[in-house]
Scaffold this motif. Structure first.
Motif, PDB file in Angstrom:
ATOM      1  N   PRO A 132       0.807  -1.226   0.000  1.00  0.00           N
ATOM      2  CA  PRO A 132       0.000   0.000   0.000  1.00  0.00           C
ATOM      3  C   PRO A 132       0.837   1.272   0.000  1.00  0.00           C
ATOM      4  CG  PRO A 132      -0.937  -1.597   1.514  1.00  0.00           C
ATOM      5  CD  PRO A 132       0.363  -2.170   1.047  1.00  0.00           C
ATOM      6  N   VAL A 133       1.955   1.297   0.749  1.00  0.00           N
ATOM      7  CA  VAL A 133       2.796   2.501   0.812  1.00  0.00           C
ATOM      8  C   VAL A 133       3.389   2.804  -0.560  1.00  0.00           C
ATOM      9  CG1 VAL A 133       4.876   3.514   1.807  1.00  0.00           C
ATOM     10  CG2 VAL A 133       3.317   2.186   3.250  1.00  0.00           C
ATOM     11  N   VAL A 134       3.900   1.769  -1.226  1.00  0.00           N
ATOM     12  CA  VAL A 134       4.472   1.961  -2.561  1.00  0.00           C
ATOM     13  C   VAL A 134       3.394   2.409  -3.545  1.00  0.00           C
ATOM     14  CG1 VAL A 134       5.553   0.777  -4.511  1.00  0.00           C
ATOM     15  CG2 VAL A 134       6.363   0.344  -2.186  1.00  0.00           C
ATOM     16  N   SER A 135       2.199   1.840  -3.428  1.00  0.00           N
ATOM     17  CA  SER A 135       1.111   2.218  -4.329  1.00  0.00           C
ATOM     18  C   SER A 135       0.728   3.678  -4.152  1.00  0.00           C
ATOM     19  CB  SER A 135      -0.113   1.325  -4.087  1.00  0.00           C
ATOM     20  OG  SER A 135       0.180  -0.020  -4.404  1.00  0.00           O
ATOM     21  N   VAL A 136       0.655   4.154  -2.899  1.00  0.00           N
ATOM     22  CA  VAL A 136       0.323   5.552  -2.646  1.00  0.00           C
ATOM     23  C   VAL A 136       1.401   6.476  -3.197  1.00  0.00           C
ATOM     24  CG1 VAL A 136       0.021   7.283  -0.832  1.00  0.00           C
ATOM     25  CG2 VAL A 136      -1.119   5.069  -0.643  1.00  0.00           C
ATOM     26  N   LEU A 137       2.667   6.129  -2.959  1.00  0.00           N
ATOM     27  CA  LEU A 137       3.760   6.942  -3.499  1.00  0.00           C
ATOM     28  C   LEU A 137       3.726   6.965  -5.026  1.00  0.00           C
ATOM     29  CD1 LEU A 137       6.737   5.917  -1.170  1.00  0.00           C
ATOM     30  CD2 LEU A 137       5.463   8.076  -1.179  1.00  0.00           C
ATOM     31  N   LEU A 138       3.425   5.818  -5.627  1.00  0.00           N
ATOM     32  CA  LEU A 138       3.340   5.745  -7.087  1.00  0.00           C
ATOM     33  C   LEU A 138       2.217   6.632  -7.614  1.00  0.00           C
ATOM     34  CD1 LEU A 138       4.354   4.392  -9.691  1.00  0.00           C
ATOM     35  CD2 LEU A 138       2.676   2.586  -9.292  1.00  0.00           C
ATOM     36  N   ILE A 139       1.073   6.631  -6.918  1.00  0.00           N
ATOM     37  CA  ILE A 139      -0.049   7.474  -7.332  1.00  0.00           C
ATOM     38  C   ILE A 139       0.332   8.953  -7.270  1.00  0.00           C
ATOM     39  CG2 ILE A 139      -2.368   8.246  -6.663  1.00  0.00           C
ATOM     40  CD1 ILE A 139      -2.907   5.338  -5.786  1.00  0.00           C
ATOM     41  N   LEU A 140       1.039   9.347  -6.208  1.00  0.00           N
ATOM     42  CA  LEU A 140       1.435  10.746  -6.065  1.00  0.00           C
ATOM     43  C   LEU A 140       2.432  11.159  -7.149  1.00  0.00           C
ATOM     44  CD1 LEU A 140       1.845  10.978  -2.175  1.00  0.00           C
ATOM     45  CD2 LEU A 140      -0.050  11.826  -3.572  1.00  0.00           C
ATOM     46  N   VAL A 141       3.418  10.302  -7.407  1.00  0.00           N
ATOM     47  CA  VAL A 141       4.407  10.621  -8.443  1.00  0.00           C
ATOM     48  C   VAL A 141       3.748  10.656  -9.819  1.00  0.00           C
ATOM     49  CG1 VAL A 141       6.493   9.810  -9.602  1.00  0.00           C
ATOM     50  CG2 VAL A 141       6.336   9.708  -7.110  1.00  0.00           C
ATOM     51  N   ALA A 142       2.883   9.678 -10.093  1.00  0.00           N
ATOM     52  CA  ALA A 142       2.203   9.642 -11.388  1.00  0.00           C
ATOM     53  C   ALA A 142       1.324  10.876 -11.583  1.00  0.00           C
ATOM     54  CB  ALA A 142       1.357   8.369 -11.504  1.00  0.00           C
ATOM     55  N   THR A 143       0.661  11.329 -10.513  1.00  0.00           N
ATOM     56  CA  THR A 143      -0.161  12.540 -10.602  1.00  0.00           C
ATOM     57  C   THR A 143       0.686  13.750 -10.944  1.00  0.00           C
ATOM     58  OG1 THR A 143      -1.727  11.640  -8.987  1.00  0.00           O
ATOM     59  CG2 THR A 143      -1.765  14.022  -9.341  1.00  0.00           C
ATOM     60  N   ALA A 144       1.868  13.853 -10.328  1.00  0.00           N
ATOM     61  CA  ALA A 144       2.765  14.975 -10.624  1.00  0.00           C
ATOM     62  C   ALA A 144       3.236  14.942 -12.080  1.00  0.00           C
ATOM     63  CB  ALA A 144       3.965  14.944  -9.677  1.00  0.00           C
ATOM     64  N   VAL A 145       3.540  13.748 -12.574  1.00  0.00           N
ATOM     65  CA  VAL A 145       3.980  13.624 -13.972  1.00  0.00           C
ATOM     66  C   VAL A 145       2.843  13.963 -14.930  1.00  0.00           C
ATOM     67  CG1 VAL A 145       4.861  12.026 -15.720  1.00  0.00           C
ATOM     68  CG2 VAL A 145       5.758  11.935 -13.387  1.00  0.00           C
ATOM     69  N   ILE A 146       1.608  13.540 -14.572  1.00  0.00           N
ATOM     70  CA  ILE A 146       0.449  13.894 -15.396  1.00  0.00           C
ATOM     71  C   ILE A 146       0.289  15.405 -15.452  1.00  0.00           C
ATOM     72  CG2 ILE A 146      -2.085  13.817 -15.491  1.00  0.00           C
ATOM     73  CD1 ILE A 146      -1.900  10.976 -14.343  1.00  0.00           C
ATOM     74  N   TRP A 147       0.459  16.056 -14.312  1.00  0.00           N
ATOM     75  CA  TRP A 147       0.369  17.514 -14.250  1.00  0.00           C
ATOM     76  C   TRP A 147       1.405  18.149 -15.180  1.00  0.00           C
ATOM     77  CZ3 TRP A 147      -2.512  20.364 -10.320  1.00  0.00           C
ATOM     78  CH2 TRP A 147      -2.348  21.743 -10.405  1.00  0.00           C
ATOM     79  N   LEU A 148       2.653  17.664 -15.110  1.00  0.00           N
ATOM     80  CA  LEU A 148       3.722  18.213 -15.944  1.00  0.00           C
ATOM     81  C   LEU A 148       3.428  17.995 -17.427  1.00  0.00           C
ATOM     82  CD1 LEU A 148       6.578  19.420 -16.303  1.00  0.00           C
ATOM     83  CD2 LEU A 148       7.479  17.089 -16.061  1.00  0.00           C
ATOM     84  N   GLY A 149       3.093  16.757 -17.790  1.00  0.00           N
ATOM     85  CA  GLY A 149       2.821  16.464 -19.197  1.00  0.00           C
ATOM     86  C   GLY A 149       1.620  17.222 -19.729  1.00  0.00           C
ATOM     87  N   SER A 150       0.594  17.370 -18.899  1.00  0.00           N
ATOM     88  CA  SER A 150      -0.593  18.096 -19.333  1.00  0.00           C
ATOM     89  C   SER A 150      -0.297  19.581 -19.503  1.00  0.00           C
ATOM     90  CB  SER A 150      -1.726  17.902 -18.331  1.00  0.00           C
ATOM     91  OG  SER A 150      -2.117  16.560 -18.279  1.00  0.00           O
ATOM     92  N   GLY A 151       0.599  20.104 -18.661  1.00  0.00           N
ATOM     93  CA  GLY A 151       0.993  21.499 -18.820  1.00  0.00           C
ATOM     94  C   GLY A 151       1.652  21.727 -20.171  1.00  0.00           C
ATOM     95  N   TRP A 152       2.560  20.844 -20.550  1.00  0.00           N
ATOM     96  CA  TRP A 152       3.168  20.948 -21.886  1.00  0.00           C
ATOM     97  C   TRP A 152       2.120  20.859 -22.985  1.00  0.00           C
ATOM     98  CZ3 TRP A 152       7.932  17.118 -21.465  1.00  0.00           C
ATOM     99  CH2 TRP A 152       8.832  17.637 -20.529  1.00  0.00           C
TER     100      TRP A 152
END
Length: 343
Positions: free
Chosen positions: A11-31
């Protein structure tokens, strides 16, 4: 599987993965969104078309990717939940936050109210009708009476309606005269493609992380999509709408909200069906959520039509409505309420 099995499935790794993936989505969507905005200016598109088609499709790409990956993974309910939950988030939260951060009242116009909002209502009704046709004409044997299958011919119905939407917008473009802004076109197209690639990778990991958490804690796939995936994939829409509102482009901001939702319902969900071929839908789960989406749309429509503006008080009212929706979803998850019969 978390990062192809390189990390432990906890669960801890999954939560961290969700947070990192959300940040990357934000970055890619900004571009992606900035490139789409620059290309719209280069090709001389009007503000409504820019917000409801170009920027909306760009900011909707995370939702589209989530449907594709959940369909391929056999968890289509999670993808549909993400689309509906994202649509509710877009309708209630994004205009509210944009209205709060805007300088003064957000002005709307009759094009937004009578064309974009009403066409979006037609989109919601069309998708409910498509689901109903699946239950009537392609029932699943051995399941309860409200479970059916969406097939490729049925998926063509909402796609045809979106084609009509694009045709109407194209007519507006042909009637619009604007000066073209010179930009490095090749560089903008490359940045747009790079944003798409980042989003694809991040959404795949996001879906995997949410799926792992839902299995660990016994969260129904549809409800996991409505909450976690929906909020994460809606962040780009929130960013572009708030930025447009702060720049005084309220028409583009609201057009992005409605255009993004129209694209999600009429293109993203049918595309998942086209890729897989046949997917199972539970009408008992989907219809209550579409009912909430309809109520949210009616609320936003009434607020936008009142004096053709969105005030700060009305913005906070939309936020209160979303908090009530989240509270209801939590109540459904823990079994306090039982409106969603198939969840």
């Amino acid at each position: 599987m978390v990062l192809g099995g390189f990390l432990p499935d906890t669960p801890v790794v999954s939560v961290l993965l969700i947070l990192v993936a959300t940040a990357v989505i934000w970055l890619g969507s900004g571009w992606l969104e900035e490139s789409a905005e620059h290309l719209s200016a280069y090709y001389g598109l009007p503000a409504v078309v820019q917000g409801s088609i170009v920027v909306a499709i760009g900011s909707s790409f995370p939702e589209l990717a989530s449907v594709v990956f959940t369909a391929l993974a056999g968890t289509f309910d999670m993808g549909v939940g993400a689309i509906v939950g994202s649509a509710i988030f877009n309708i209630l939260v994004i205009p509210a936050v944009a209205g709060i951060f805007a300088e003064g009242e957000m002005e709307t116009n009759r094009t937004i109210v009578y064309k974009e909002a009403q066409f979006y209502m037609v989109a919601v009704a069309t998708l409910v009708l498509t689901f109903a046709l699946g239950v009537i004409y392609a029932p699943v044997s051995g399941a309860h009476a409200l479970v059916g299958q969406l097939t490729r011919p049925l998926a063509a119905l909402p796609l045809l309606l979106y084609a009509l939407y694009v045709f109407i917008q194209w007519q507006d473009v042909s009637d619009h005269a604007a000066e073209r802004v010179e930009i490095p076109v090749g560089r903008e197209w490359l940045r747009l493609l790079a944003g798409l690639a980042l989003i694809l990778v991040a959404v795949e990991q996001l879906v995997g992380g949410v799926e792992s958490l839902s299995h660990t804690f016994g969260i129904p796939a549809f409800l996991a999509g409505v909450t976690i995936i929906a909020a994460a994939t809606s962040l780009p829409d929130l960013l572009v709408s708030v930025r447009s509102a702060r720049a005084g482009k309220s028409v583009t901001s609201l057009g992005n909200v409605l255009g993004s939702n129209t694209f999600d319902l009429l293109v993203a969900i049918p595309l998942g069906v086209l890729i897989v071929g046949t997917v199972t839908v539970d009408f008992a789960v989907a219809v209550p959520m579409f009912g909430v989406l309809t109520l949210a749309t009616v609320l936003l429509f009434a607020i936008m039509r009142t004096d053709l503006s969105l005030t700060s008080v009305e913005s906070y009212a939309l936020l209160v409505a979303y908090v009530a929706f989240v509270a209801w979803v939590v109540a459904e998850t823990v079994g306090v309420t039982h409106v969603i019969k198939g969840a």
